[in-house]
Design a protein around this motif. Sequence first.
Motif, mmCIF file in Angstrom:
data_model
loop_
_atom_site.group_PDB
_atom_site.id
_atom_site.type_symbol
_atom_site.label_atom_id
_atom_site.label_comp_id
_atom_site.label_asym_id
_atom_site.label_seq_id
_atom_site.Cartn_x
_atom_site.Cartn_y
_atom_site.Cartn_z
ATOM 1 N N LYS A 186 0.872 -1.221 -0.008
ATOM 2 C CA LYS A 186 -0.029 0.138 0.107
ATOM 3 C C LYS A 186 0.877 1.289 0.075
ATOM 4 O O LYS A 186 0.479 2.100 -0.578
ATOM 5 C CB LYS A 186 -1.137 -0.049 1.253
ATOM 6 C CG LYS A 186 -1.893 -1.057 1.162
ATOM 7 C CD LYS A 186 -2.881 -1.252 2.261
ATOM 8 C CE LYS A 186 -3.789 -2.263 1.949
ATOM 9 N NZ LYS A 186 -5.112 -2.377 3.129
ATOM 10 N N GLU A 187 2.017 1.060 0.842
ATOM 11 C CA GLU A 187 2.997 2.324 0.467
ATOM 12 C C GLU A 187 3.443 2.448 -0.806
ATOM 13 O O GLU A 187 3.520 3.564 -1.209
ATOM 14 C CB GLU A 187 4.276 2.124 1.395
ATOM 15 C CG GLU A 187 5.101 3.119 1.546
ATOM 16 C CD GLU A 187 6.565 2.882 1.854
ATOM 17 O OE1 GLU A 187 7.322 4.130 2.369
ATOM 18 O OE2 GLU A 187 6.800 1.751 2.102
ATOM 19 N N LEU A 188 3.816 1.478 -1.574
ATOM 20 C CA LEU A 188 4.135 1.520 -2.952
ATOM 21 C C LEU A 188 2.993 2.123 -3.907
ATOM 22 O O LEU A 188 3.367 2.990 -4.646
ATOM 23 C CB LEU A 188 4.452 -0.009 -3.447
ATOM 24 C CG LEU A 188 4.797 -0.073 -5.050
ATOM 25 C CD1 LEU A 188 6.048 0.545 -5.345
ATOM 26 C CD2 LEU A 188 5.000 -1.553 -5.365
ATOM 27 N N TRP A 189 1.748 1.791 -3.811
ATOM 28 C CA TRP A 189 0.681 2.349 -4.600
ATOM 29 C C TRP A 189 0.483 3.749 -4.285
ATOM 30 O O TRP A 189 0.486 4.500 -5.203
ATOM 31 C CB TRP A 189 -0.580 1.612 -4.195
ATOM 32 C CG TRP A 189 -1.555 1.640 -5.202
ATOM 33 C CD1 TRP A 189 -2.786 2.840 -4.893
ATOM 34 C CD2 TRP A 189 -1.524 1.700 -6.348
ATOM 35 N NE1 TRP A 189 -3.416 2.950 -6.098
ATOM 36 C CE2 TRP A 189 -2.978 2.425 -6.895
ATOM 37 C CE3 TRP A 189 -1.032 0.993 -7.538
ATOM 38 C CZ2 TRP A 189 -3.186 2.375 -8.445
ATOM 39 C CZ3 TRP A 189 -1.514 0.978 -8.970
ATOM 40 C CH2 TRP A 189 -2.405 1.612 -9.406
ATOM 41 N N HIS A 190 0.699 3.935 -2.966
ATOM 42 C CA HIS A 190 0.481 5.632 -2.731
ATOM 43 C C HIS A 190 1.535 6.551 -3.169
ATOM 44 O O HIS A 190 1.454 7.560 -3.641
ATOM 45 C CB HIS A 190 0.079 5.635 -1.231
ATOM 46 C CG HIS A 190 -0.461 7.082 -0.751
ATOM 47 N ND1 HIS A 190 -1.802 7.501 -0.849
ATOM 48 C CD2 HIS A 190 0.323 8.042 -0.428
ATOM 49 C CE1 HIS A 190 -1.780 8.847 -0.559
ATOM 50 N NE2 HIS A 190 -0.364 9.210 -0.241
ATOM 51 N N THR A 191 2.871 6.105 -2.879
ATOM 52 C CA THR A 191 3.927 7.063 -2.878
ATOM 53 C C THR A 191 4.836 6.579 -4.061
ATOM 54 O O THR A 191 5.921 7.485 -4.387
ATOM 55 C CB THR A 191 4.806 6.715 -1.693
ATOM 56 O OG1 THR A 191 5.383 5.590 -1.667
ATOM 57 C CG2 THR A 191 3.997 7.062 -0.530
ATOM 58 N N GLY A 192 4.610 5.465 -4.613
ATOM 59 C CA GLY A 192 5.544 5.064 -5.957
ATOM 60 C C GLY A 192 6.919 4.413 -5.137
ATOM 61 O O GLY A 192 7.988 4.472 -6.247
ATOM 62 N N ILE A 193 7.155 4.259 -3.921
ATOM 63 C CA ILE A 193 8.221 3.916 -3.473
ATOM 64 C C ILE A 193 7.850 2.935 -2.421
ATOM 65 O O ILE A 193 6.697 2.967 -1.728
ATOM 66 C CB ILE A 193 9.071 4.960 -3.275
ATOM 67 C CG1 ILE A 193 10.668 4.654 -3.107
ATOM 68 C CG2 ILE A 193 8.643 5.649 -1.651
ATOM 69 C CD1 ILE A 193 11.486 5.683 -3.035
ATOM 70 N N MET A 194 9.014 2.150 -1.807
ATOM 71 C CA MET A 194 8.837 1.210 -0.705
ATOM 72 C C MET A 194 10.097 1.382 -0.063
ATOM 73 O O MET A 194 11.180 1.230 -0.533
ATOM 74 C CB MET A 194 8.251 0.036 -1.157
ATOM 75 C CG MET A 194 8.091 -1.037 0.183
ATOM 76 S SD MET A 194 7.747 -2.748 -0.460
ATOM 77 C CE MET A 194 6.466 -2.606 -1.908
ATOM 78 N N HIS A 195 10.092 1.348 1.435
ATOM 79 C CA HIS A 195 11.406 1.229 2.194
ATOM 80 C C HIS A 195 11.989 -0.178 1.876
ATOM 81 O O HIS A 195 11.494 -1.246 1.748
ATOM 82 C CB HIS A 195 11.129 1.018 3.662
ATOM 83 C CG HIS A 195 12.036 1.140 4.478
ATOM 84 N ND1 HIS A 195 12.935 0.015 4.851
ATOM 85 C CD2 HIS A 195 12.602 2.013 5.274
ATOM 86 C CE1 HIS A 195 13.887 0.297 5.566
ATOM 87 N NE2 HIS A 195 13.564 1.613 5.884
ATOM 88 N N ASN A 196 13.458 -0.102 1.586
ATOM 89 C CA ASN A 196 14.457 -1.298 0.970
ATOM 90 C C ASN A 196 14.154 -2.357 1.863
ATOM 91 O O ASN A 196 13.930 -3.533 1.418
ATOM 92 C CB ASN A 196 15.509 -0.640 1.190
ATOM 93 C CG ASN A 196 16.567 -1.877 0.409
ATOM 94 O OD1 ASN A 196 16.121 -2.086 -0.781
ATOM 95 N ND2 ASN A 196 17.425 -2.362 1.169
ATOM 96 N N ARG A 197 13.925 -2.365 3.223
ATOM 97 C CA ARG A 197 13.666 -3.530 4.005
ATOM 98 C C ARG A 197 12.409 -4.520 3.727
ATOM 99 O O ARG A 197 12.273 -5.182 3.704
ATOM 100 C CB ARG A 197 13.926 -3.317 5.471
ATOM 101 C CG ARG A 197 13.408 -4.395 6.539
ATOM 102 C CD ARG A 197 14.256 -5.491 6.702
ATOM 103 N NE ARG A 197 15.625 -5.085 6.701
ATOM 104 C CZ ARG A 197 16.467 -6.466 6.819
ATOM 105 N NH1 ARG A 197 15.988 -7.591 7.006
ATOM 106 N NH2 ARG A 197 17.903 -5.970 7.044
ATOM 107 N N VAL A 198 11.372 -3.318 3.588
ATOM 108 C CA VAL A 198 10.106 -3.979 3.318
ATOM 109 C C VAL A 198 10.152 -4.415 1.781
ATOM 110 O O VAL A 198 9.407 -5.563 1.334
ATOM 111 C CB VAL A 198 8.966 -2.824 3.471
ATOM 112 C CG1 VAL A 198 7.500 -3.357 3.193
ATOM 113 C CG2 VAL A 198 9.272 -2.133 4.776
ATOM 114 N N ARG A 199 10.847 -3.856 0.939
ATOM 115 C CA ARG A 199 11.063 -4.473 -0.434
ATOM 116 C C ARG A 199 11.433 -5.815 -0.531
ATOM 117 O O ARG A 199 10.765 -6.763 -1.183
ATOM 118 C CB ARG A 199 11.852 -3.632 -1.270
ATOM 119 C CG ARG A 199 11.481 -2.254 -1.489
ATOM 120 C CD ARG A 199 12.233 -1.742 -2.763
ATOM 121 N NE ARG A 199 12.184 -0.109 -2.856
ATOM 122 C CZ ARG A 199 12.170 0.604 -3.839
ATOM 123 N NH1 ARG A 199 12.610 0.121 -5.149
ATOM 124 N NH2 ARG A 199 12.271 1.947 -3.726
#
Length: 459
Positions: free
Chosen positions: A339-352
Amino acid sequence: MTSASLVWFRDDLRVADNPALRAAMERGGPIIALYVLDEVSDGIRPLGGAARWWLHGSLTSLGDRLRELGVQLVLRRGPAAREVRQAVTDASAGAVFWNRRYGGAEREIDASLKTGLRDDDVVVESFGASLLFEPWTVRTGAGQPYSVFTPFWRACRNLPAPRAPLPAPRELTGAADIDSDALDDWALLPTDPDWAGGLRETWEPGEPAARARLRDFLRDDLDDYDRARDEPAAGVTSGLSPCLRWGEISPHEVWHATLAGVQGSKTPGGPRAAAAQRFLSEIGWREFAAHVLFHNPDLATVNLRREFDDFPWPRLKPTALKAWQQGRTGIALVDAGMKELWHTGIMHNRVRMVTASFMIKNLLIDWRHGEEWFWDTLVDADGASNPFNWQWVAGSGADAAPYFRVFNPELQAKKFDPHGEYIGRWAPEYGRGRAPEPIVDLGESRKAALDAYERMRRS
């Protein structure tokens, strides 16, 4: 009178530390600034939706900056070789300058164009601008490319230090106008529906914003980087990945600004220095990905470790893939990340890493499906880093994580988001007393993944 020089902008949408632009200035004469949107040449991968949104903003910013300096940004769309040649003809340009790209198809286009233009007596020069170290300069003692990061980065650090960044021009001489597309006609921005509201809330593309982001990171967050970089709620990452991907800031600028910030501190050999080295090693990981792509142009589609061609992927279950894409897996950290990815176009590396591991190993979905989804939804989607990191998690890539290393998203959440701040922000439903049903059992699916790996090994 010196003929016009054409500067072909690509993944270097900036005026500072731009060797191609500097070469045109030093040659003298008027300058044409050209950007070509090429999504049709053989081997060129069309941009994903989030990347197209960023490109629109970055080109707008670059056009404004060049206009202030006295040059118009010319936009053309189509096969790059054709459009660059046509622009050279239209402007009667006597020289063409660009900064290098490292993908296989891109290099073939550039080499062919360079040869053809030189045959027509046009001066053509290319420069290193998006990497600290050119891929052909970093080799093992046996003359081979590196396949493991640590010795690769050690070899890089033993080379001459990265050059100092070039200053931004104060004024440029523009050439006579030639035909240009209107940026809005390229329809890079989503309209029906307009899904980019979160991107607009999160980002400001362009060189000035990139430079401000680096300054703020070095001032406010670098000291905590080594300690808290793996905590997604800590907010201590630089946020520079899309800026580097689009070349709004160069790695040389990041390198020297980081080291200057350490040298100017009260304790230049203390924790800040350690944090700086950790941060610069992440820039090194970006370099490593680009070097691997240079030597393996099919990185996005072909396993680097070819034994993984025999991995027994089960038949794809579209419902499972869709649940992962939409953040509806019933696993809190995975859903928060998607959901972070969809909203911001990015994701924290650990979560990736956690979300990728879950898709590949718990859902047993081929890594290429995840790579394609990230390509479409990341504003920093990069032809090297995106497939390189997916193959790393899958175990099929360079310096890959052992396949049996399966990230447990529940343990990862306890360790890196112990107070639930990150999950609470992006997947608040997990804090409302409800427990969404997981689409797979983490233990059973891990065992199934390891069994599949054993079958591959035996085959």
